[in-house]
Design an enzyme around this catalytic site. Sequence first.
Site, short mmCIF file in Angstrom:
data_model
loop_
_atom_site.label_atom_id
_atom_site.label_comp_id
_atom_site.label_asym_id
_atom_site.label_seq_id
_atom_site.Cartn_x
_atom_site.Cartn_y
_atom_site.Cartn_z
N ASP A 8 0.88 -1.17 0.00
CA ASP A 8 0.00 0.00 0.00
C ASP A 8 0.92 1.23 0.00
OD1 ASP A 8 0.91 0.31 2.60
OD2 ASP A 8 -1.07 0.16 3.54
N CYS A 65 3.41 -3.13 3.93
CA CYS A 65 2.59 -1.96 4.26
C CYS A 65 3.28 -1.25 5.43
CB CYS A 65 1.16 -2.37 4.59
SG CYS A 65 1.00 -3.26 6.14
N THR A 67 2.72 -1.76 8.85
CA THR A 67 3.04 -2.71 9.93
C THR A 67 3.12 -4.16 9.47
OG1 THR A 67 0.70 -3.07 10.41
CG2 THR A 67 1.80 -1.26 11.60
N HIS A 98 9.01 -24.63 9.20
CA HIS A 98 7.97 -25.30 10.01
C HIS A 98 6.57 -25.13 9.44
CE1 HIS A 98 10.41 -25.40 14.04
NE2 HIS A 98 11.18 -25.59 12.99
N HIS A 134 5.57 -31.45 11.05
CA HIS A 134 5.18 -30.15 10.48
C HIS A 134 4.11 -30.34 9.40
CE1 HIS A 134 8.15 -28.28 12.88
NE2 HIS A 134 9.18 -28.78 12.23
C1 RB5 Z 1 -1.73 2.54 6.66
O1 RB5 Z 1 -1.78 3.74 7.39
C2 RB5 Z 1 -1.53 1.34 7.59
O2 RB5 Z 1 -2.64 1.18 8.41
C3 RB5 Z 1 -1.26 0.10 6.80
O3 RB5 Z 1 -0.14 0.32 5.99
C4 RB5 Z 1 -0.93 -1.16 7.59
O4 RB5 Z 1 -0.06 -0.87 8.62
C5 RB5 Z 1 -2.07 -1.97 7.99
O5 RB5 Z 1 -1.94 -3.06 8.56
#
Ligand code: RB5
Length: 149
Positions: A8, A65, A67, A98, A134
């Site tokens: 994203d 993205c 996080t 695994h 596994h």
């Molecule tokens: C975008 O602001 C953020 O929420 C997205 O990139 C991500 O971290 C979502 O899991």
Amino acid sequence: MRVAIGCDHAGFELKQEIIRLLKSLGHEPQDVGAHDTQPSDYPDYVKDVAEAVRTKKSDMGIFICGTGIGPTMAANKIKGIRAALCHDTFSAHSSREHNDANVLCLGARVIGFGLAGDIVKTWLSAPFTGEERHSRRIAKLMALEQKDV
Ligand code: RB5
């Protein structure tokens, strides 16, 4: 290896660096977007990465993205996908050895390019061990998506 890769807006810049890394390692990145830093919704793009892996148009998938959390949740809703959120190399190779993970999720707001690159290299080069315990656990994991447990 054919590697579907998406992001994203928050992951765009790191995705571009990972694409360069993949090419330098002789892999074939298959970029599904996003193609800029304009705000975008990660499910729209992680769906395409997961579909490419599910239909075997790609061997593996990577999504970046802010996080890595949302795309991991989204990808794991798609049949056949085992997405792993890894911000260290131990988790990266364990998720392959695994769990036979087929999608790697990364957070560009959590780690920088140096570590992300090491994680990608580690993840792509670690094979699933194929050990019975596994394989048994993965079979049980995949049965959960069929609701036949
Ligand atoms: C975008 O602001 C953020 O929420 C997205 O990139 C991500 O971290 C979502 O899991």
